[in-house]
Structure formats: structure tokens, C-alpha cells
Design a protein around this motif. Structure first.
Motif, PDB file in Angstrom:
ATOM      1  N   UNK A 272       0.852  -1.187   0.000  1.00  0.00           N
ATOM      2  CA  UNK A 272       0.000   0.000   0.000  1.00  0.00           C
ATOM      3  C   UNK A 272       0.890   1.240   0.000  1.00  0.00           C
ATOM      4  N   UNK A 273       0.914   1.955  -1.129  1.00  0.00           N
ATOM      5  CA  UNK A 273       1.729   3.160  -1.270  1.00  0.00           C
ATOM      6  C   UNK A 273       0.897   4.366  -0.848  1.00  0.00           C
ATOM      7  N   UNK A 274       1.388   5.127   0.131  1.00  0.00           N
ATOM      8  CA  UNK A 274       0.601   6.226   0.689  1.00  0.00           C
ATOM      9  C   UNK A 274       1.292   7.589   0.621  1.00  0.00           C
TER      10      UNK A 274
ATOM     11  N   UNK B 110      10.177   2.939  -3.700  1.00  0.00           N
ATOM     12  CA  UNK B 110       9.767   1.945  -4.683  1.00  0.00           C
ATOM     13  C   UNK B 110      10.614   2.048  -5.952  1.00  0.00           C
ATOM     14  N   UNK B 111      10.915   3.265  -6.366  1.00  0.00           N
ATOM     15  CA  UNK B 111      11.771   3.441  -7.550  1.00  0.00           C
ATOM     16  C   UNK B 111      13.145   2.827  -7.310  1.00  0.00           C
ATOM     17  N   UNK B 112      13.701   3.065  -6.135  1.00  0.00           N
ATOM     18  CA  UNK B 112      15.014   2.487  -5.812  1.00  0.00           C
ATOM     19  C   UNK B 112      14.953   0.968  -5.840  1.00  0.00           C
TER      20      UNK B 112
ATOM     21  N   UNK C  70       0.029  -1.909  -8.041  1.00  0.00           N
ATOM     22  CA  UNK C  70       0.043  -1.586  -9.467  1.00  0.00           C
ATOM     23  C   UNK C  70       1.032  -0.468  -9.793  1.00  0.00           C
ATOM     24  N   UNK C  71       1.380   0.347  -8.796  1.00  0.00           N
ATOM     25  CA  UNK C  71       2.432   1.335  -9.015  1.00  0.00           C
ATOM     26  C   UNK C  71       3.760   0.661  -9.310  1.00  0.00           C
ATOM     27  N   UNK C  72       4.048  -0.417  -8.578  1.00  0.00           N
ATOM     28  CA  UNK C  72       5.265  -1.187  -8.842  1.00  0.00           C
ATOM     29  C   UNK C  72       5.201  -1.832 -10.221  1.00  0.00           C
ATOM     30  N   UNK C  73       4.034  -2.368 -10.581  1.00  0.00           N
ATOM     31  CA  UNK C  73       3.870  -2.963 -11.911  1.00  0.00           C
ATOM     32  C   UNK C  73       4.191  -1.938 -12.990  1.00  0.00           C
ATOM     33  N   UNK C  74       3.654  -0.719 -12.851  1.00  0.00           N
ATOM     34  CA  UNK C  74       3.886   0.325 -13.859  1.00  0.00           C
ATOM     35  C   UNK C  74       5.370   0.678 -13.972  1.00  0.00           C
ATOM     36  N   UNK C  75       6.027   0.828 -12.841  1.00  0.00           N
ATOM     37  CA  UNK C  75       7.459   1.159 -12.875  1.00  0.00           C
ATOM     38  C   UNK C  75       8.269   0.057 -13.546  1.00  0.00           C
TER      39      UNK C  75
ATOM     40  N   UNK D  32       4.124 -11.301 -10.070  1.00  0.00           N
ATOM     41  CA  UNK D  32       2.867 -10.668  -9.681  1.00  0.00           C
ATOM     42  C   UNK D  32       2.438 -11.181  -8.321  1.00  0.00           C
ATOM     43  N   UNK D  33       2.511 -10.339  -7.297  1.00  0.00           N
ATOM     44  CA  UNK D  33       2.235 -10.751  -5.926  1.00  0.00           C
ATOM     45  C   UNK D  33       0.761 -10.971  -5.640  1.00  0.00           C
ATOM     46  N   UNK D  34       0.430 -11.535  -4.478  1.00  0.00           N
ATOM     47  CA  UNK D  34      -0.962 -11.891  -4.160  1.00  0.00           C
ATOM     48  C   UNK D  34      -1.872 -10.700  -3.929  1.00  0.00           C
ATOM     49  N   UNK D  35      -1.330  -9.502  -3.760  1.00  0.00           N
ATOM     50  CA  UNK D  35      -2.165  -8.330  -3.516  1.00  0.00           C
ATOM     51  C   UNK D  35      -2.601  -7.633  -4.799  1.00  0.00           C
TER      52      UNK D  35
END
Length: 296
Positions: A72-74, A82-84, A98-103, A113-116
Motif C-alpha cells: 500500500x503506497x501512501x 519503490x523506484x530504488x 500496481x504502481x510497482x507494476x507500472x514502474x 505478480x504478488x498476491x495483492x
């Protein structure tokens, strides 16, 4: 069948983490996930520490090491972290947001692809497979039948199947919230929690007014009260096309858990039943152990 060790979901101090992974390094694990997935305030290990641990594990074991992202990115600071993580340049990343997926897609990097990620059908799965996803960890509430249906959809769409990793042991991560339940239980504001979740190495048990175990609270994460254990369901795991079984760390007894699963995958007869719940796997309420109530 491969065995994977999921990321530690609870808040353990540096010494506890060090002892735990020293124990795990000598076990027959094929994949080890590292990193903080629940709360960005938990900084017993920095990203550099996780990377250093990953190098050590790769040097002393044959396991593939994967870095898991926050779920959960807040805040902007969490995006920067996350970028690092996505730019680490060494280890495969498990995307839990999904932010990680996009990056990772922007960087043209393969990922798990994780369970969340809440992927429940073949069309959604194919979109991420085309974008670089190599391994799919279905949401923990997915049944054997649903997973088989999703994989059949992927076949019908003419795509090769990803590796499939099933959450087979541990407290099930059910939901995430912007609020910290552990801090609230101790009457602390989230911004001044004093890292109180470190006092609960296996989470905080939550019961109903009648005394029935309902959930386990772990910071912003709500988990199952019971530990899920699919060891007795090993034949069904094979039949549905599972490639890996994920064992989620607990504070005690993980050496014995890994050895038990390893013995069964090496040919030992699975037990008729085990302690814990397996309702979700059979398409029932997750808190049930279906053998006990005669549902299968």
C-alpha cells in the motif's frame, strides 16, 4: 514442485531477522523473498541491508532471491523507495502494488505478480504476462477451481502459462488499510506508533465477544486468525498446475514446516489432515478446515 519462502510480514528486529535467515539458508528452499511489504515505517533493514542479505543468500544457497515491494503506497517518500527497489539492478522484484507494476513495465523488467494485485481472470493475467510478468501468486482467497479456470482462459487466449505460486502456509494476508490497527489497539496515533507492532512477532490476535478467534492484526494488515496449511492438499496442488508453494514466515517453527513440505514433495505420503484452515482452497469460507466439518 518448488518451495518458496515468502517475505516476513511481521515486524522483527534486526537480530531476529538475521537469525531467521541464517536458519533458512541451509534449508531446501528454491525461492526466498525479501523486503518489507506491510509498513514503510518498519526500517529494521534498509534496502541496502536487504540487497546485502540477498547477496549472502545467493552465495550460500541455490535459492533464487526476489525483492518484494510494499503493498500500500501512501506517500511520495514511499514512491521514491519503490523506484530504488525497482532500479536495484540485481534481483527480480515481486510487485504487490500496481504502481510497482507500472514502474517495472516502464523499465522493461520481468517481475513476479504478488498476491495483492487482485488478478482473478485470464484476460487480466494475459495483460500482465505480455508486460513482463513471469510468475503469478494468486490472491489468497482463490480456490483450486478458480485457479484452474484462470489458467484455462490463458491457454484459450493462446499464451504460455506463467509459473504459478500458491500461498500454502501461514497467516493469510486478507486486507490492508491506511489505519494502523496495532497502534489503535494500544491507543497510539499512527504517526507516533512507537513501532509497537514489534511487540507482536506473530501479530495481535483478535477475537469476537464470544471468544472465537477471528483475525490477526499486523499493523495496517488484517490477517486470518488461523494459519492456513495446504500440506494435506498436496495432490490437489499438483493437479491444478501449481509450480511453487509459498511458506509465509512465522516467528517459531519454520524449519520444521519447510522440512515437512519438502518430505511430501520428495514422495512422502501427505498427511490426512493438518492443523489450520484450508477453506478458501476448497471454495468455502476461509476460516474452515473442510475435513473437520465434512465438506470434502
Amino acid at each position: 514442485m518448488k518451495l518458496s519462502l515468502g517475505p516476513v510480514l511481521f515486524y522483527w528486529d534486526k537480530e531476529h531477522l538475521g537469525r531467521f535467515y541464517a536458519d533458512m539458508a541451509g534449508l531446501p528452499l528454491d525461492v526466498i523473498y525479501l523486503g518489507e511489504t506491510v509498513c514503510a515505517k518498519r526500517r529494521a533493514f534498509s534496502l541496502d541491508h536487504w540487497l546485502g542479505l540477498g547477496r549472502e543468500l545467493q552465495a550460500c544457497s541455490a535459492a533464487q532471491v526476489v525483492l518484494s515491494s510494499l503493498t500500500l503506497i501512501e506517500a511520495a517518500s514511499e514512491l521514491s523507495s519503490l523506484r530504488r527497489l525497482c532500479d536495484n539492478g540485481e534481483l527480480l522484484v515481486e510487485a504487490n502494488d500496481m504502481g510497482a507494476v507500472q514502474m517495472l513495465i516502464e523499465r522493461k523488467l520481468p517481475f513476479v505478480g504478488g498476491p495483492a494485485l487482485n488478478l482473478y481472470n485470464g484476460h487480466a493475467l494475459v495483460q500482465l504476462l505480455d508486460a513482463g510478468m513471469q510468475r503469478w501468486v494468486p490472491p489468497v482467497e482463490c480456490s483450486q477451481g478458480l485457479i484452474a479456470d484462470v489458467l484455462e482462459q490463458v491457454r484459450e487466449l493462446g499464451r504460455p502459462l506463467p509459473e504459478v505460486e500458491i500461498f500454502a502456509y501461514g497467516h493469510l494476508p486478507l486486507a490492508y488499510s491506511a489505519r494502523c490497527f496495532t497502534a489503535r489497539a494500544e491507543n497510539r496515533p499512527k504517526d507516533d506508533c512507537q513501532f509497537c507492532c514489534i511487540n507482536y512477532p506473530d501479530g495481535m490476535a483478535l477475537s469476537s465477544q464470544e471468544g472465537q478467534a477471528l483475525f490477526t492484526l499486523n499493523g495496517i494488515q488484517t490477517m486470518s486468525a488461523e494459519v492456513t496449511n495446504l500440506l494435506a492438499d498436496y495432490p490437489g496442488l499438483l493437479a491444478c498446475g501449481a509450480d511453487l508453494l509459498r511458506l509465509s514466515p512465522r516467528a517459531e517453527g519454520m524449519v520444521e514446516v519447510v522440512k515437512a513440505f519438502d518430505q511430501v514433495r520428495q514422495g512422502a505420503t501427505p498427511p490426512l489432515y493438518v492443523d489450520g484452515c484450508n477453506g478458501y482452497w476448497h471454495g468455502r469460507a476461509g476460516m474452515l478446515r473442510v475435513e473437520e466439518v465434512g465438506l470434502c
